[in-house]
Design an enzyme around this catalytic site. Structure first.
Site, short mmCIF file in Angstrom:
data_model
loop_
_atom_site.label_atom_id
_atom_site.label_comp_id
_atom_site.label_asym_id
_atom_site.label_seq_id
_atom_site.Cartn_x
_atom_site.Cartn_y
_atom_site.Cartn_z
N HIS A 104 0.81 -1.21 0.00
CA HIS A 104 0.00 0.00 0.00
C HIS A 104 0.85 1.28 0.00
O HIS A 104 0.36 2.35 -0.32
CB HIS A 104 -0.99 0.01 1.18
CG HIS A 104 -0.36 0.21 2.52
ND1 HIS A 104 -0.12 -0.83 3.40
CD2 HIS A 104 0.08 1.34 3.15
CE1 HIS A 104 0.42 -0.34 4.51
NE2 HIS A 104 0.55 0.97 4.39
N ASP A 134 -0.23 -7.61 1.03
CA ASP A 134 0.23 -6.24 1.24
C ASP A 134 1.76 -6.16 1.31
O ASP A 134 2.33 -5.50 2.18
CB ASP A 134 -0.38 -5.63 2.51
CG ASP A 134 -0.26 -4.10 2.52
OD1 ASP A 134 0.17 -3.54 1.49
OD2 ASP A 134 -0.56 -3.49 3.55
N GLY A 205 4.01 5.91 8.15
CA GLY A 205 5.42 6.04 7.74
C GLY A 205 6.23 4.83 8.12
O GLY A 205 7.32 4.59 7.60
N SER A 207 5.07 1.69 7.76
CA SER A 207 4.70 0.57 6.91
C SER A 207 5.84 0.16 5.98
O SER A 207 6.49 1.01 5.37
CB SER A 207 3.47 0.91 6.06
OG SER A 207 2.30 0.69 6.78
#
Length: 262
Positions: A104, A134, A205, A207
């Site tokens: 993402h 993801d 931030g 991720s």
């Protein structure tokens, strides 16, 4: 006639001296034995159990690292990901500079920039992605002079200490610590499952950053947080895709694993 008693007296005197000499010799031998015994007892600490212990070999260093040591080891493998307006984190996963991050973070972005730990900046393209998990991999156009890939894989157990490195709210190379809170979790929206739940602080931030065990091994890729208030604030519950699943990558099908994105 008077010499006989004198000779006898002399003989008796000589015998007495010889007797004293023998006693001194015996006594001296006893003193030597006593001295040796005292030395031996003193060497064994006075308890008679044995000689002083010999120095033991250098102990094998513990595999567990301090948080500072984990950061020193893995920090050079962490990168800042800027994908359009999206900020995230990535970790170098191979010698060729391939970066593992969250899908993402780079989803739909036409311009992806990677900043390595030494300050090197490079454009990057998405080389693979798996929206269902993801996760995505990036191929940078340029690499730093020294590429430091992280070591991937490691055991995961509930209660085990973990370290997260990322760029929460733009605060690059931030470190937080916690424990594994649970395994095989499902994110709030049900889009992601089989996740590692942990309580090390992460925020938008973070991720795509690595979740590390106490040996500095990457055990997961941070992807989301529980967000009961809907304000993207850390509530003490975060999730990571297990590294084994993340490395199973390739093109994936299924709903985007957006979750409460960070």
């Amino acid at each position: 006639m008077e010499r006989v008693p004198q000779e006898a007296g002399a003989a008796e005197a000589v015998g007495a001296v010889a007797g004293r000499a023998r006693r001194f010799v015996v006594g001296g031998g006893v003193l030597v034995v006593v001295a040796l015994l005292a030395y031996w007892l003193g060497s064994s600490g006075g308890n008679g159990e044995g000689a002083a212990p010999r120095p033991s070999p250098t102990p094998t260093p513990s595999a567990t690292l301090t948080v500072a040591e984990v950061f020193k080891r893995v920090g050079p493998s962490v990168a800042v990901i800027q994908a359009g307006k999206s900020l995230g984190t990535g970790v170098i996963a191979a010698e060729d500079g391939t970066i593992l991050t969250a899908h993402h973070v780079v989803k739909g972005a036409e311009d992806v920039t990677v900043t390595f730990a030494d300050g090197t900046k490079a454009k990057a393209v998405v080389s693979s992605s798996n929206p269902k998990l993801d996760v995505a991999t990036l191929k940078p156009a340029e690499l730093p002079e020294i590429v430091v890939p992280a070591t991937l894989g490691g055991a995961v157990a509930v209660g085990a200490p973990v370290v997260a490195i990322g760029n929460p709210l733009g605060l690059t190379y931030s470190v937080s610590t916690g424990v594994v809170s649970g395994l095989n979790r499902t994110a709030e929206d049900g889009g992601l499952s089989g996740l590692i739940q942990f309580d090390a602080s992460v925020n938008p931030g973070s991720s795509g950053g690595p979740l590390l065990n106490a040996r500095g091994l990457v055990i997961g890729i941070v992807v989301s947080i529980a967000d009961p208030g809907g304000d993207e604030a850390f509530a003490g519950i975060a999730f990571a895709v297990p590294i084994g699943a993340a490395l199973g990558g390739g093109e994936g099908d299924g709903p985007p694993g957006d979750g409460p994105e960070i």
